[in-house]
Write an enzyme that holds these catalytic residues in place. Structure first.
Site, PDB file in Angstrom:
ATOM      1  N   HIS A  93       0.851  -1.193   0.000  1.00 51.50           N
ATOM      2  CA  HIS A  93       0.000   0.000   0.000  1.00 51.50           C
ATOM      3  C   HIS A  93       0.889   1.247   0.000  1.00 51.50           C
ATOM      4  CE1 HIS A  93      -2.820   3.066   1.304  1.00 51.50           C
ATOM      5  NE2 HIS A  93      -3.790   2.259   0.891  1.00 51.50           N
ATOM      6  N   GLU A 165      -3.886   1.776  -7.320  1.00 45.21           N
ATOM      7  CA  GLU A 165      -4.257   2.900  -6.464  1.00 45.21           C
ATOM      8  C   GLU A 165      -3.354   4.099  -6.767  1.00 45.21           C
ATOM      9  OE1 GLU A 165      -6.603   1.588  -2.748  1.00 45.21           O
ATOM     10  OE2 GLU A 165      -4.494   1.652  -2.239  1.00 45.21           O
TER      11      GLU A 165
HETATM   12  P1  PGA Z   1      -9.538   5.883   0.210  1.00 43.04           P
HETATM   13  O1  PGA Z   1      -8.340   4.873   0.496  1.00 43.04           O
HETATM   14  O2  PGA Z   1     -10.698   5.072  -0.308  1.00 43.04           O
HETATM   15  O3  PGA Z   1      -9.826   6.530   1.530  1.00 43.04           O
HETATM   16  O4  PGA Z   1      -9.058   6.843  -0.823  1.00 43.04           O
HETATM   17  C1  PGA Z   1      -8.051   3.843  -0.386  1.00 43.04           C
HETATM   18  C2  PGA Z   1      -6.824   3.134   0.082  1.00 43.04           C
HETATM   19  O5  PGA Z   1      -5.904   3.802   0.580  1.00 43.04           O
HETATM   20  O6  PGA Z   1      -6.740   1.897  -0.021  1.00 43.04           O
END
Ligand code: PGA
Length: 256
Positions: A93, A165
């Site tokens: 992440h 992401e």
């Molecule tokens: P968010 O986070 O939906 O709050 O943008 C997503 C993540 O960090 O996995």
């Protein structure tokens, strides 16, 4: 392929709060066979929640673990300790990469350790705002993907999930912007192509690719209909039960 709806609770909820949330979610949720619902609480809540959860409805994910099974690693929890407790684990992440200094080498070992311990890694990759601005998105995505999967043998690719992401779209980022479906579609295509180059087209088609970054009930439908997107990784919105349930219902609607 199932649609994956994964709630990343990050550093939120006491064990008691997590348990109450899970209790309510279990009560609310029908048994959607084609939707894989996963919640990822803090490590401390995983074991008690594993005794409470009904795995036909909901699976548990860890947010992180360490790649060595045991030894002198103060403060760490190993994948082998989570074996049988967590079904999934979020690896790489951006908060782990940029706040805790994890690099592709560590992430590669974590992906391998997860597979070895029968926990499915959700490998997160994504470019920062400045990498995108400098036209480096393709290189960053390729590097993080190839780096994370270095130790994954052909036959193990089916045990991996990828989450795209974009760091600039994550809600905790100061100036978070919403990613557009076109921007996401382009990177998802690149991920699938990179996987195909390494593992062959057939194997690459079966890898679930999730999107994450400020996903909520208002945009979940649009994101889930992007070609090649097989699910969502949700941070902030997953902390609100009604929002999370709405997103799961949207996933069900999009599929039928
Ligand atoms: P968010 O986070 O939906 O709050 O943008 C997503 C993540 O960090 O996995």
């Amino acid at each position: 392929m199932k649609t994956y709806i994964v709630g990343n609770w990050k550093l939120n909820f006491t064990v008691g709060e997590a348990s109450i949330y899970l209790h309510k979610l279990l009560k609310t949720l029908p048994n959607y066979r084609d939707i894989e619902v996963v919640v990822a609480p803090s490590t401390i809540a995983l074991q008690p929640l594993s005794l409470q959860v009904d795995r036909h409805k909901i699976k548990l994910g860890a947010q992180n673990a360490f790649y060595r099974d045991y030894g002198a690693f103060t403060g760490e929890t190993s994948f082998s300790q989570l074996r049988g407790i967590a079904d999934y684990v979020i690896v790489g992440h951006s908060e782990r990469r940029y706040i805790f200094g994890e690099n592709d080498k560590m992430i590669q070992k974590k992906v391998a350790a997860a597979i070895r311990n029968k926990i499915m890694p959700i490998l997160c990759i994504g470019e920062t705002e400045s990498e995108r601005a400098f036209g480096e998105t393709t290189d960053v995505i390729r590097d993080q993907l190839i780096g994370g999967l270095t130790d994954v043998a052909d036959d193990d690719l089916s045990k991996v999930i990828i989450a795209y992401e974009p760091v600039w779209a994550i809600s905790s980022t100061k100036a978070a912007k919403l990613a557009t479906p076109d921007e996401i579609a382009e990177v998802v295509k690149l991920i699938r192509k990179t996987l195909a180059d390494i593992y062959g087209e057939k194997k690459s088609e079966n890898v679930p690719i999730l999107f994450g970054g400020s996903v909520g009930s208002a945009n979940a439908g649009a994101y889930l209909t992007i070609p090649g997107v097989n699910g969502l990784l949700i941070g902030g919105a997953s902390l609100i039960l009604s929002e999370f349930v709405d997103i799961i219902d949207t996933a069900k609607r999009v599929r039928s």
